[in-house]
Design a protein around this motif. Structure first.
Motif, PDB file in Angstrom:
ATOM      1  N   SER A 240       0.828  -1.209   0.000  1.00 40.80           N
ATOM      2  CA  SER A 240       0.000   0.000   0.000  1.00 40.80           C
ATOM      3  C   SER A 240       0.865   1.263   0.000  1.00 40.80           C
ATOM      4  O   SER A 240       1.956   1.289   0.575  1.00 40.80           O
ATOM      5  N   PRO A 241       0.375   2.321  -0.649  1.00 38.54           N
ATOM      6  CA  PRO A 241       1.137   3.577  -0.705  1.00 38.54           C
ATOM      7  C   PRO A 241       1.267   4.211   0.672  1.00 38.54           C
ATOM      8  O   PRO A 241       0.478   3.958   1.584  1.00 38.54           O
ATOM      9  N   THR A 242       2.268   5.061   0.816  1.00 41.59           N
ATOM     10  CA  THR A 242       2.386   5.827   2.052  1.00 41.59           C
ATOM     11  C   THR A 242       1.289   6.888   2.084  1.00 41.59           C
ATOM     12  O   THR A 242       0.781   7.326   1.048  1.00 41.59           O
ATOM     13  N   THR A 243       0.934   7.284   3.288  1.00 42.00           N
ATOM     14  CA  THR A 243      -0.187   8.204   3.486  1.00 42.00           C
ATOM     15  C   THR A 243       0.215   9.334   4.426  1.00 42.00           C
ATOM     16  O   THR A 243       1.318   9.341   4.981  1.00 42.00           O
ATOM     17  N   ARG A 244      -0.705  10.247   4.628  1.00 40.80           N
ATOM     18  CA  ARG A 244      -0.424  11.326   5.594  1.00 40.80           C
ATOM     19  C   ARG A 244      -0.245  10.764   6.992  1.00 40.80           C
ATOM     20  O   ARG A 244       0.558  11.275   7.780  1.00 40.80           O
ATOM     21  N   PHE A 245      -0.971   9.716   7.324  1.00 39.83           N
ATOM     22  CA  PHE A 245      -0.772   9.111   8.640  1.00 39.83           C
ATOM     23  C   PHE A 245       0.647   8.563   8.758  1.00 39.83           C
ATOM     24  O   PHE A 245       1.293   8.694   9.803  1.00 39.83           O
ATOM     25  N   ASP A 246       1.160   7.953   7.688  1.00 42.13           N
ATOM     26  CA  ASP A 246       2.539   7.471   7.714  1.00 42.13           C
ATOM     27  C   ASP A 246       3.509   8.620   7.934  1.00 42.13           C
ATOM     28  O   ASP A 246       4.511   8.474   8.648  1.00 42.13           O
ATOM     29  N   ARG A 247       3.216   9.769   7.324  1.00 42.64           N
ATOM     30  CA  ARG A 247       4.103  10.912   7.513  1.00 42.64           C
ATOM     31  C   ARG A 247       4.097  11.369   8.971  1.00 42.64           C
ATOM     32  O   ARG A 247       5.127  11.763   9.513  1.00 42.64           O
ATOM     33  N   TRP A 248       2.915  11.301   9.606  1.00 46.39           N
ATOM     34  CA  TRP A 248       2.873  11.625  11.034  1.00 46.39           C
ATOM     35  C   TRP A 248       3.676  10.606  11.831  1.00 46.39           C
ATOM     36  O   TRP A 248       4.442  10.971  12.736  1.00 46.39           O
ATOM     37  N   VAL A 249       3.510   9.341  11.514  1.00 51.61           N
ATOM     38  CA  VAL A 249       4.255   8.287  12.209  1.00 51.61           C
ATOM     39  C   VAL A 249       5.768   8.524  12.089  1.00 51.61           C
ATOM     40  O   VAL A 249       6.533   8.287  13.031  1.00 51.61           O
ATOM     41  N   GLU A 250       6.184   9.022  10.929  1.00 50.44           N
ATOM     42  CA  GLU A 250       7.602   9.266  10.690  1.00 50.44           C
ATOM     43  C   GLU A 250       8.097  10.545  11.350  1.00 50.44           C
ATOM     44  O   GLU A 250       9.290  10.860  11.294  1.00 50.44           O
ATOM     45  N   GLY A 251       7.190  11.304  11.987  1.00 52.45           N
ATOM     46  CA  GLY A 251       7.622  12.462  12.752  1.00 52.45           C
ATOM     47  C   GLY A 251       7.133  13.805  12.275  1.00 52.45           C
ATOM     48  O   GLY A 251       7.449  14.833  12.889  1.00 52.45           O
ATOM     49  N   ASP A 252       6.354  13.841  11.205  1.00 50.00           N
ATOM     50  CA  ASP A 252       5.832  15.104  10.688  1.00 50.00           C
ATOM     51  C   ASP A 252       4.620  15.522  11.504  1.00 50.00           C
ATOM     52  O   ASP A 252       3.514  15.028  11.313  1.00 50.00           O
ATOM     53  N   GLU A 253       4.811  16.460  12.407  1.00 47.83           N
ATOM     54  CA  GLU A 253       3.740  16.877  13.307  1.00 47.83           C
ATOM     55  C   GLU A 253       2.607  17.594  12.579  1.00 47.83           C
ATOM     56  O   GLU A 253       1.495  17.683  13.082  1.00 47.83           O
TER      57      GLU A 253
END
Length: 355
Positions: free
Chosen positions: A199-212
């Motif tokens: 599955s593609p990365t999502t905005r939730f993944d970006r949050w998980v990676e540290g993007d507040e």
């Protein structure tokens, strides 16, 4: 199976429940709470639980994956020669078909919803009732089912063998293997392709990676409900957002799902937990497609449950959500799907992730 899968499931559940308890403790605090509040520790735990694995090695030779991709679209796998796997698993719809329940090529209405096919390489069983132990086993069922592709594998192998180009592709995809185009080779090629669908990365993944800033305030409030009072995480934990388990979630269905596979007397009405990846693109929902929208799904869990002895213990009874909380939870669920611009890449194999 058994003990390894059960132990892994218990371990994941234990970690999720630990984090859930922290979330419930700090549930009323905003995610940017004052220094010293437990929110930062809580967020760190959730980020670890939902983190996608690092990219790993390619799961199969590209020739094999490409062969499986083309077989997935090949109408010669059907008895009529007019249907293929994409008839029910359209890449443009995140590998679903948009119908309440699937429809066979002859017009037969099937009893269950066509599930999405992302991240199956990590699956432990397949179908809503888990009756297939491997993806190759799974592929055999719809090909041969009379109300689905209604194909005959020996006939299919003969058809493909008569195609010199296809015969050469099988030889390249399975070097050193005698037999040419065989039933097992067809099924294994399909499985290799399906395993490549990440599955593609999502905005939730970006949050998980540290993007507040990846999630809005409303979406984060929905996340707090997801991991807190809603209890959603108890079945939808981990980066794939599924526990691979089977549960009764209180739907008014006569279908027993996995319970119908119980030897002797019928078992409990249980169905596999679907992944929530790309959920905004895979409506309608549930094994029977009975819930048309994400809003309907939230309404089901917040007052629409049929309470019975078999209801999964992980399902929160008497969950009460305000209209604003329901809207926030739906907003969060939508962050688990990719941005519209990336939808065109659904058919592109992505780098495999480490298991």
């Amino acid at each position: 199976m058994g003990l390894t899968r059960v132990a892994r499931g218990l371990a994941v559940a234990a970690v999720c429940l630990l984090a859930w308890s922290l979330a419930v403790t700090a549930e009323t605090e905003p995610h940017d709470s004052a220094p010293g509040a437990p929110a930062e520790t809580r967020e760190g735990i959730w980020r670890a639980i939902f983190a996608r694995p690092a990219p790993g090695e390619t799961p199969a030779p590209p020739e094999l994956v490409a062969l499986g991709r083309d077989l997935f679209r090949d109408t010669r796998l059907s008895g009529s020669g007019q249907a293929s796997c994409v008839s029910c698993h359209d890449p443009a719809r995140a590998f679903t078909d948009g119908r309440k329940t699937a429809v066979g090529p002859a017009g037969a209405v099937l009893p269950r919803n066509a599930p999405a096919l992302y991240n199956l390489a990590w699956g432990t069983s397949f179908f809503w009732d888990g009756r297939a132990a491997t993806l190759a086993d799974q592929a055999r069922f719809p090909i041969q089912a009379v109300d689905e592709l209604a194909g005959d594998l020996p006939t299919i192998a003969a058809r493909l063998s008569a195609d010199n180009q296809m015969k050469a592709r099988f030889a390249a995809a399975f070097p050193g293997r005698a037999g040419g185009v065989t039933e097992n080779a067809i099924l294994n090629a399909l499985a290799a392709y399906e395993k490549s669908l990440v599955s593609p990365t999502t905005r939730f993944d970006r949050w998980v990676e540290g993007d507040e800033k990846a999630l809005s305030e409303e979406e984060f409030r929905g996340f707090d409900i997801f991991v807190g009072k809603g209890g959603c995480v108890s079945c939808h934990g981990g980066w794939r957002l599924t526990d691979d388990g089977f549960h009764d979630i209180g739907l008014p269905s006569r279908d027993l799902g996995r319970g119908a596979l119980t030897p002797g007397a019928p078992g409990l009405p249980q169905f596999k937990t679907p992944s929530l990846r790309e959920a905004a693109r895979t409506a309608p929902y549930m094994h029977d497609g009975s819930l048309a929208t994400l809003e309907d799904v939230v309404e089901h869990y917040a007052g629409g449950l049929i309470e019975r002895p078999s209801l999964a213990p992980t399902v929160v009874r008497h969950l009460s959500l305000t209209p604003a909380e329901k809207a926030s939870l739906v907003a969060f669920l939508k962050t688990l799907s990719s941005e519209p611009a990336s939808h065109a890449s659904d058919e592109t194999s992505r780098p495999m992730l480490k298991k």
